[in-house]
Design a protein around this motif. Sequence first.
Motif, PDB file in Angstrom:
ATOM      1  N   GLY A 191       1.073  -0.853   0.189  1.00 48.37           N
ATOM      2  CA  GLY A 191       0.316  -0.126  -0.122  1.00 48.37           C
ATOM      3  C   GLY A 191       1.024   1.391   0.150  1.00 48.37           C
ATOM      4  N   ALA A 192       2.836   1.340  -0.430  1.00 46.78           N
ATOM      5  CA  ALA A 192       3.091   2.594   0.014  1.00 46.78           C
ATOM      6  C   ALA A 192       2.891   3.446  -1.205  1.00 46.78           C
ATOM      7  CB  ALA A 192       4.304   1.756  -0.034  1.00 46.78           C
ATOM      8  N   MET A 193       2.167   2.643  -2.223  1.00 46.21           N
ATOM      9  CA  MET A 193       2.354   3.605  -3.463  1.00 46.21           C
ATOM     10  C   MET A 193       1.229   5.212  -3.126  1.00 46.21           C
ATOM     11  SD  MET A 193       4.144   3.056  -5.917  1.00 46.21           S
ATOM     12  CE  MET A 193       5.508   2.287  -4.451  1.00 46.21           C
ATOM     13  N   GLU A 194       0.426   4.822  -2.036  1.00 47.82           N
ATOM     14  CA  GLU A 194      -0.729   5.623  -2.597  1.00 47.82           C
ATOM     15  C   GLU A 194       0.434   6.984  -1.761  1.00 47.82           C
ATOM     16  OE1 GLU A 194      -3.954   7.043  -2.007  1.00 47.82           O
ATOM     17  OE2 GLU A 194      -3.386   5.158  -3.038  1.00 47.82           O
ATOM     18  N   GLY A 195       1.680   6.282  -0.628  1.00 50.28           N
ATOM     19  CA  GLY A 195       2.079   7.337  -0.220  1.00 50.28           C
ATOM     20  C   GLY A 195       2.860   8.507  -1.409  1.00 50.28           C
ATOM     21  N   VAL A 196       3.027   7.251  -2.623  1.00 57.31           N
ATOM     22  CA  VAL A 196       4.413   7.662  -3.466  1.00 57.31           C
ATOM     23  C   VAL A 196       3.598   8.989  -4.616  1.00 57.31           C
ATOM     24  CG1 VAL A 196       5.232   8.178  -5.565  1.00 57.31           C
ATOM     25  CG2 VAL A 196       5.316   5.947  -3.048  1.00 57.31           C
ATOM     26  N   ARG A 197       2.399   8.723  -4.690  1.00 59.77           N
ATOM     27  CA  ARG A 197       1.325   9.203  -5.258  1.00 59.77           C
ATOM     28  C   ARG A 197       1.069  10.529  -4.954  1.00 59.77           C
ATOM     29  NH1 ARG A 197      -2.939   5.038  -5.462  1.00 59.77           N
ATOM     30  NH2 ARG A 197      -1.244   4.085  -7.036  1.00 59.77           N
ATOM     31  N   PHE A 198       0.475  11.036  -3.368  1.00 52.94           N
ATOM     32  CA  PHE A 198       0.516  11.932  -2.880  1.00 52.94           C
ATOM     33  C   PHE A 198       1.675  13.202  -2.757  1.00 52.94           C
ATOM     34  CE2 PHE A 198       1.209  13.867   1.215  1.00 52.94           C
ATOM     35  CZ  PHE A 198       0.247  14.398   1.530  1.00 52.94           C
TER      36      PHE A 198
END
Length: 444
Positions: A191-198
């Motif tokens: 679920g780390a990609m959400e942070g990258v998108r942010f």
Amino acid sequence: MAPREQWTSKLGFILAAAGSAIGLGAIWKFPYMAGTNGGSIFVLLFIISTIAIGLPILLAEFIIGRKGQADAITIFQKLGKSKWWPAIAWLGFAFGFIVLSFYSVVGGWILSYLVRALTGKLAIEDHGSLFASITSNSVEVLVAQFVFMLITVWIVQGGIKGGIERASKWMMPLLFIFFILLAVRSLTLEGAMEGVRFLFIPDWSLLNGSTFLLALGQAFFSLSVGVTAMMTYASYLPKEERLGQSAISVSLLNIVISILAGLVIFPAVFALGGSPAEGPGLIFVVLPAIFEQMPFGSFFMILFFILMLFATLTSAIALLEIVISTGIRTRYDRRRRASWVFGSLIFIIGLPSALSFGVLADFHIFGNTVFDFADIITSRIGMPIGALFISLFAGFVLTNEQTMKELDVAPWLHHTWKFLVRFLVPLAIIIIFAAWIFETLLNG
Ligand code: PFF
């Protein structure tokens, strides 16, 4: 009289200057500011501000410092054509003093967390109340701030070569390597990609004046410009070093570490269900909780707080160095004594800031705690004013011949820089300042 010191190598200078820049600004303030101000938009504006405004001022400080080869007051007396220019140095002295008075408080918190991490006392449920209980415990914050100042003074009193350069030489590369490790750990969580998108996919609807303003302020604070710290470091440089390269390296390193800090924090926040808009407690409240849920979490946490301590120390050293070099001027044999005297004074001035989260929480100056007030008058007033005058000094007082010789680049690059420090940078600072005053008035 003892001779004036110089850096032993160019790498030593770049590391020390980058060490001064990279600190709480990049690791603590940047993620929480990005988290509360729209993520990627803030990141984008911060990068633009660093390159278009921060970098030219950094270069101006390097040029003035290396040309002057003295303490900031002597430099402005020597190169300035009016007796008012040394006022910039006194501003730097005063604001360096104030920044360190609250900076050392946060340095103390880091020590508190580090001690708890080392003794396994961070394995608890409620990190929010732990943060509140640490920061409101008068004895603990004062002891921790005292120890932090003690370490800072101990490094600075050894002189720039013996102390600052040696410390930065191994602290900085270590910081960089460990940050990459931590970012990899964080990015491989589910679920780390959400942070990258942010962090990287801009939501343009969040673009507004106030975000730009905060991003610019962040760029100044995190590049350490406007308080003569970088000027002082550059004054210890031998004549033959190329300044442009150093300024670019420091600015890029600062951006990279800020982004890395974001890449350590946000993927983990999103993967593990924290809140990006946690505010100043982001690192202290969310990270320990997150690390606990990771394999080898307590090990990573210890590393993280050690790195934060290193980064904070190399910035605190630069802040104390402004005060010492302006305080002793050419009396180099007084460095040791001056370090202890000014260090003690800063600790005393910092006491109300340290107590701002506990017994002095209700004591306000213009509606802010002493801690917040010290932060606001330095990063929103002192540093922009200092940066404005340094920019004008480099643009209009130093002659083209002088700056061309110091900068030593192709003429078109020199002209571009000169245009920036003469017009664009001062104008941008004035606009930010005016916008801030306007907003403050508007909001009562
Ligand atoms: N740049 C440092 C940081 O980002 O933590 C703070 C700082 C250090 C500001 C030295 C000013 C200075 F002279």
